[in-house]
Structures are given as C-alpha cells and as structure tokens.
Design an enzyme around this catalytic site. Sequence first.
Site, PDB file in Angstrom:
ATOM      1  N   GLU A   1       0.955  -0.358   0.713  1.00 39.56           N
ATOM      2  CA  GLU A   1      -0.489  -0.554   0.782  1.00 39.56           C
ATOM      3  C   GLU A   1      -0.888  -1.945   1.228  1.00 39.56           C
ATOM      4  OE1 GLU A   1      -1.601   0.742  -3.315  1.00 39.56           O
ATOM      5  OE2 GLU A   1      -3.115   1.874  -2.240  1.00 39.56           O
TER       6      GLU A   1
ATOM      7  N   ARG B   1     -14.327  -2.008  -1.877  1.00 42.09           N
ATOM      8  CA  ARG B   1     -14.209  -0.558  -1.764  1.00 42.09           C
ATOM      9  C   ARG B   1     -13.789  -0.120  -0.357  1.00 42.09           C
ATOM     10  NH1 ARG B   1     -17.069   3.047  -5.110  1.00 42.09           N
ATOM     11  NH2 ARG B   1     -17.152   2.191  -7.195  1.00 42.09           N
TER      12      ARG B   1
ATOM     13  N   TRP C   1     -18.050   3.010   5.753  1.00 48.44           N
ATOM     14  CA  TRP C   1     -16.643   3.309   6.025  1.00 48.44           C
ATOM     15  C   TRP C   1     -16.674   4.553   6.906  1.00 48.44           C
ATOM     16  CZ3 TRP C   1     -12.909   7.141   4.966  1.00 48.44           C
ATOM     17  CH2 TRP C   1     -11.563   6.725   5.023  1.00 48.44           C
TER      18      TRP C   1
ATOM     19  N   LYS D   1     -11.157   1.606  -1.833  1.00 49.21           N
ATOM     20  CA  LYS D   1     -10.821   1.588  -3.260  1.00 49.21           C
ATOM     21  C   LYS D   1     -11.012   2.963  -3.876  1.00 49.21           C
ATOM     22  CE  LYS D   1      -9.692   0.025  -7.270  1.00 49.21           C
ATOM     23  NZ  LYS D   1      -8.247  -0.025  -7.530  1.00 49.21           N
TER      24      LYS D   1
ATOM     25  N   HIS E   1      21.601  12.402  -1.178  1.00 54.82           N
ATOM     26  CA  HIS E   1      21.283  13.642  -0.460  1.00 54.82           C
ATOM     27  C   HIS E   1      20.505  13.369   0.827  1.00 54.82           C
ATOM     28  CE1 HIS E   1      22.818  16.065  -3.758  1.00 54.82           C
ATOM     29  NE2 HIS E   1      22.201  15.227  -4.577  1.00 54.82           N
TER      30      HIS E   1
ATOM     31  N   GLU F   1       5.721   4.332  -7.373  1.00 58.91           N
ATOM     32  CA  GLU F   1       4.589   3.408  -7.474  1.00 58.91           C
ATOM     33  C   GLU F   1       4.925   2.054  -6.845  1.00 58.91           C
ATOM     34  OE1 GLU F   1       1.597   3.632  -7.975  1.00 58.91           O
ATOM     35  OE2 GLU F   1       0.857   1.697  -8.657  1.00 58.91           O
TER      36      GLU F   1
ATOM     37  N   ASN G   1     -24.519   7.355   1.464  1.00 60.55           N
ATOM     38  CA  ASN G   1     -23.085   7.515   1.171  1.00 60.55           C
ATOM     39  C   ASN G   1     -22.825   9.005   1.032  1.00 60.55           C
ATOM     40  OD1 ASN G   1     -22.938   4.784   0.962  1.00 60.55           O
ATOM     41  ND2 ASN G   1     -22.637   4.724  -1.255  1.00 60.55           N
ATOM     42  N   GLY G   2     -21.676   9.468   1.485  1.00 63.51           N
ATOM     43  CA  GLY G   2     -21.349  10.888   1.346  1.00 63.51           C
ATOM     44  C   GLY G   2     -21.283  11.551   2.706  1.00 63.51           C
TER      45      GLY G   2
ATOM     46  N   LYS H   1       2.854   0.422  -3.736  1.00 64.47           N
ATOM     47  CA  LYS H   1       2.233  -0.914  -3.777  1.00 64.47           C
ATOM     48  C   LYS H   1       2.628  -1.723  -2.543  1.00 64.47           C
ATOM     49  CE  LYS H   1      -0.275  -0.397  -5.972  1.00 64.47           C
ATOM     50  NZ  LYS H   1      -0.550   0.774  -6.745  1.00 64.47           N
TER      51      LYS H   1
ATOM     52  N   CYS I   1     -18.225   3.622   1.196  1.00 65.43           N
ATOM     53  CA  CYS I   1     -19.519   3.023   1.534  1.00 65.43           C
ATOM     54  C   CYS I   1     -20.198   2.443   0.288  1.00 65.43           C
ATOM     55  CB  CYS I   1     -20.436   4.072   2.135  1.00 65.43           C
ATOM     56  SG  CYS I   1     -19.696   4.956   3.487  1.00 65.43           S
TER      57      CYS I   1
HETATM   58  C1  AGP Z   1      -3.629   2.882  -5.457  1.00 61.68           C
HETATM   59  O1  AGP Z   1      -3.104   1.626  -5.279  1.00 61.68           O
HETATM   60  C2  AGP Z   1      -4.414   3.418  -4.361  1.00 61.68           C
HETATM   61  N1  AGP Z   1      -5.304   2.521  -3.771  1.00 61.68           N
HETATM   62  C3  AGP Z   1      -4.807   4.879  -4.383  1.00 61.68           C
HETATM   63  O2  AGP Z   1      -3.621   5.584  -4.206  1.00 61.68           O
HETATM   64  C4  AGP Z   1      -5.532   5.414  -5.629  1.00 61.68           C
HETATM   65  O3  AGP Z   1      -4.689   5.384  -6.739  1.00 61.68           O
HETATM   66  C5  AGP Z   1      -6.011   6.856  -5.342  1.00 61.68           C
HETATM   67  O4  AGP Z   1      -6.904   6.842  -4.274  1.00 61.68           O
HETATM   68  C6  AGP Z   1      -6.653   7.504  -6.552  1.00 61.68           C
HETATM   69  O5  AGP Z   1      -7.778   6.808  -6.984  1.00 61.68           O
HETATM   70  P1  AGP Z   1      -8.442   7.115  -8.381  1.00 61.68           P
HETATM   71  O6  AGP Z   1      -7.450   6.771  -9.438  1.00 61.68           O
HETATM   72  O7  AGP Z   1      -9.647   6.234  -8.414  1.00 61.68           O
HETATM   73  O8  AGP Z   1      -8.782   8.570  -8.418  1.00 61.68           O
END
Ligand code: AGP
Length: 612
Positions: free
Chosen positions: A492, A27, A75, A607, A508, A485, A101-102, A489, A2
Amino acid sequence: MCGIVGYIGNKDCVRFLVDGLKRVEYRGYDSAGILIYRKNTAEHFLVKNVGKIIELEKSISSNLSGNIGIAHTRWATHGEPNHKNSHPHVSNDGNIFLVHNGIIENYTSLKKKLEKTGFTFYSETDTEILVNLIQHYYKGDIEKAVKEALLDVKGTYGIGVFCLNEPDKLIAARLGSPLLIGIGKNENYFASDPSSVLKKTSEVVYMQDREIAVITKDSVVHKTLDDELLEKSIEKISFELTDIEKSGYDHFMLKEIFEQPKTITDSMRGRLLLEEGTTKLGGLNEHPEIYNSLINADKIYIVACGTSWHSALIGEYMLEEYAKIPVEVEYASEFRYRDPIITPKTVVIAISQSGETADTLAAIKEAKRKGAVVLGICNVVGSSISKETDAGVYLHAGPEIGVASTKAFTSQVIVLALITIDIARRKHLSFRQGYKIVKELKILPALVESILENSAVIKEIAKKFSSAKNFLYLGRGYNFPVALEGALKLKEISYIHAEGYPAAEMKHGPIALIDENMPVIFIAIKDTIYDKVITNIKEVKARNGVVISIASYGDEEIDLISDYVIKIPDTTNLLSPILTVIPLQLLAYYIAVEKGYNVDMPRNLAKSVTVE
Ligand code: AGP
C-alpha cells in the site's frame, strides 16, 4: 473517498471550507472545488482544481470572501479527474450548485430524459445529471425540487445544494453516504466527516438515509424525503482535535502505530473481568436475544475487506479454537454476489474500521435479506455499518487517518478475542484458562510499548531493503493472517510487490521465486508450530534467500539461521498477532519513508472505499 463541507452564516467561510477539505484529504481524492456566495454584493465565485487542495488554495484569490459556501474533494468514478468533472457542479441555468458523494446508478436514463427536454451536459459525471434534474423540478422552491429529484434517483448520495435564487439556505440530503450537520451560533455547517467541523463545533446531528435538512444560519429543519418533520437529537463528536492532528509525528500512520498501547487499552476498557476469568461487551449484552444467536450459532460468516478481512481470519482461528463454532471468512464483495447458505442458526459478523465500506454494507444487506442476524465490529461511531447491523461492538481506537490501517487492526483483533473469550467461558473454557488469557490481555499494551521502543532496529533493516523489488511474508496458524497484513502494508505505501503466504505453502509454488534478491519475512515466534517454521526457514536459506525473522526474546537458534532478527516478547497464542504485526507495520512505514513516498496518502488509495 470524496469529501463534502458546507457553511452558512455571517462570517467569511473560505478558510473554514478549505481547512474542512484538508481534514478529509486522507480519504483520497484527485480534484477539489469550492463555491462561495457573498451576501452583501450577491456575487458568487466557483473555483475548481485538479490535484491537491494546495493547488486549489493557489487558485483562490487572496481577496475572495463570502458567507455561504459548499466545497468538495472528488475521487473520480464517472470520468477522469479534470476541471469539468470536478465539483461543485452547476445547473444549465446557472442557478443551482451541487456537491455530491456517492453514485447515481440510473444516471444514463435520467440523462436521456433530461436531454429530451433540452438539457446539455458538459462533464462525464452523474452529479451534473442530478443538479440538472433539480433544475428540471425547480419552480421557486429549492427544497421541493431537491426532494422531487431525489425520488427519481437510484444509487447513493450525500449532497449539499445551494441555489442563487434562495441564498438564505443550504440543502443537505443523504442516502448511503455519510453526512452530518454541525450546529454553531448564528451559523451552521454540514460535512461528510465530523473532523471537518470540529474546529468550529463538537455538536452535530447525524443524518440518516432518505433524510433532508434545510439549513439556514439560525436553524436546521430535518425532514424525510416524504416531507415528514423529524425531531433529531444533537450528539457530541466522540474525539478531540488532538486526535486528528499529527501531534509532532511526521505522519499520521506513525502516530497511529505508536498510539497502539493506548488504543489497545481503550478497546479493552471496562471489558475485562479478571476475577471471573472472562470479558464482557456492553454492545452485545444489551441485546441478549441477538447475543444468544451468536453464542448458539452453528455457523458464523465474517465479512470484511482489506485489513479488516485479515483480522477476520484471526477471528476465525480464535472462534473455532476457543468458542468451538465453525467460522467462514468471506471477502464482503464475494459474499454479496454468491449464494451463501444462511440457516436460522447462521450469524454474520461484519468488520469495518470506517463503517462505510460499500462492499461490506452490501454484504450486510444481503445477509439480512436472507434472514441472518448481523453483528458489527466498527471503529467509527454512528457509521452506516453500525446503524445497519442488529448489534455490535465499537473498537474505541479513535479516528484512524493514515490510509494504511494499523491501530484499527490491533483493536479489531482485541475485540475478536474479547468476544471469543466471553462465548468460550459461557461454554466449556475453564476459569483457569480464561483467567490466563485475560491476564495476558492486561499486560499487552506494555508489551506493544516494548516493541515500539525497539523501532530503531527495524528502521535500520528498512534502510537495507528499501530497494528490494519483491518481498515474501510467511507465517503459520494465528500468524498466517499477519503475514498477509504485513504484505498488504508494504504494498500500500511503498508500492513494492509483496505476497503473504502460510509458511508451509511456500514449497507448493512461491519457493520458485527465492534467490539472493528476495527478502523473506518469517513470523517465527516460539509457539506450538515453531519447529515447523524453522524447517521452512532452512528451506529458504538452502536457496540463498535472505531471511528476516520476527522471533521471541531468548530464542538463540533463530539468530543462527536468519540474516536479520527482530525480537519481540511472548504472549498467549491467540493474542500473538497483536505483537507480531507491530514490527511489520514499522517495517512498511520506514521502507516507504526511505523511498520518499507520501505515507499517509498513497497513490490511488482511498481511506474508506464507498463504491462497490
Ligand atoms: C488497509 O490498510 C486498507 N487501506 C484497506 O484494505 C481497508 O482495510 C479496507 O478498505 C477496509 O476498510 P474498512 O475497515 O474501513 O471497512
């Protein structure tokens, strides 16, 4: 997640509020709303919309104007994204408006209590309960009512409040959800993210937990919830407008991928001591006692989520190989709820780009409760995690806006390497070995640049594979976390199913998936386990798998056994993830673009994940 923006002054604030919300679009959100108050006519206007801010803009009439306002992107957590669940929420008597927010954890008991006194609820949100709790306490003093209500609340909040009976002020308060006050001339602002106010001012006051601010157009008074007056210092926002704009790139993600030669340089700036074959980190050296705990630790836990967890895994390999300290990497969400063994010589390192990830924050609190020294590696200056940890190191990678983390990852790996080298050099690592690594660090930005210059090759490969349904990413040693990673990517932003595995682990189980439709990405650079990876490639080829290799310049053998090869320069083993990840970031990006997806705002993702 949010986002919050607020304005009080003499000017028309509709544009400022909408633009402020747009700055935090990245975000993640699913509805947006705005409350505007016009002083001269004492009228107020509430506009809310499900979907993107552009929809909200369409609903705002062109002659809407006003000089006080609060705005929000939501959100969904409590209740689906719809009109009645969107913020701002209004109290039953129509007098008080709230953006939040929260999460209010004890909202059920508060709701029951309010229902007994005659309150009615129209939404499924915890926020509507809070705004009515404020009404419940309101006896003509909104500041007092907000304080009283917040003392009843369990959970987290960053809030902005406007009261029609007291239209000369806005109230802001925070507990565990970021909020800052922007200082203007004859006008003031508040926001959950500095980028929302940067067009107006670079002077801000960061609010801390259990603080409340009473904001008028000419003044800001800071207090604790217990009514203690606070002297707060004004800070400068550490980045510029150009850092939060696309600057000609199609997407923030692409901009951030291409920024990496610079961001890597920035993360190393002033931290390399080539003549001494070592590194130094101000954030740790300034706290010698805490740093000594790390140097002499007999166990390190690294806690993080997502991409930061992947960089933590690389840190594990580095710290064990060079600093000779046992390391365990934990998902922050798991660490918090199991019973990790913390001895007096255990140190916890938390890694987070945003510094606001709720799971990581909770893990830090748990580690502190058990008596551990906790260090942070964060990108966002002044973030909750940077405040909650005993000491730490900033990435200095600049704001990362693309939801898929790219430049923060490479900077995290750099910072972990810098810490490793400093500790190792204090112990047994020779000057010669240290010098060699620091020299490699110095040329790393140029090597990254050379990979980026080759992006056309990766774009072509992306075109060929954009319709694949599954991908397998394989790597070994330092490049096993890079395989994870690369797969993350792709998942996502292109919504293609992808798995990362240690290359040898393939036989395995995942080998059963391999056929002529399955692209398998191998990280097969010329390192100490190159020959083993070649064997794994042959195993895939023997089953008609399609192999795309990330390989070293000059390696001709790999051309013979791979279907596609992306060549990159060599570096020393612990730094290789910084080079191998770049083609994988580009591949994910180009595949998602090819599929026509909104790379910067992938579905369902936020985000920074500020809920557990
Ligand atoms: C990464 O591409 C992601 N969007 C997500 O996994 C992110 O790395 C994770 O939420 C951790 O965020 P932070 O590094 O801000 O703690």
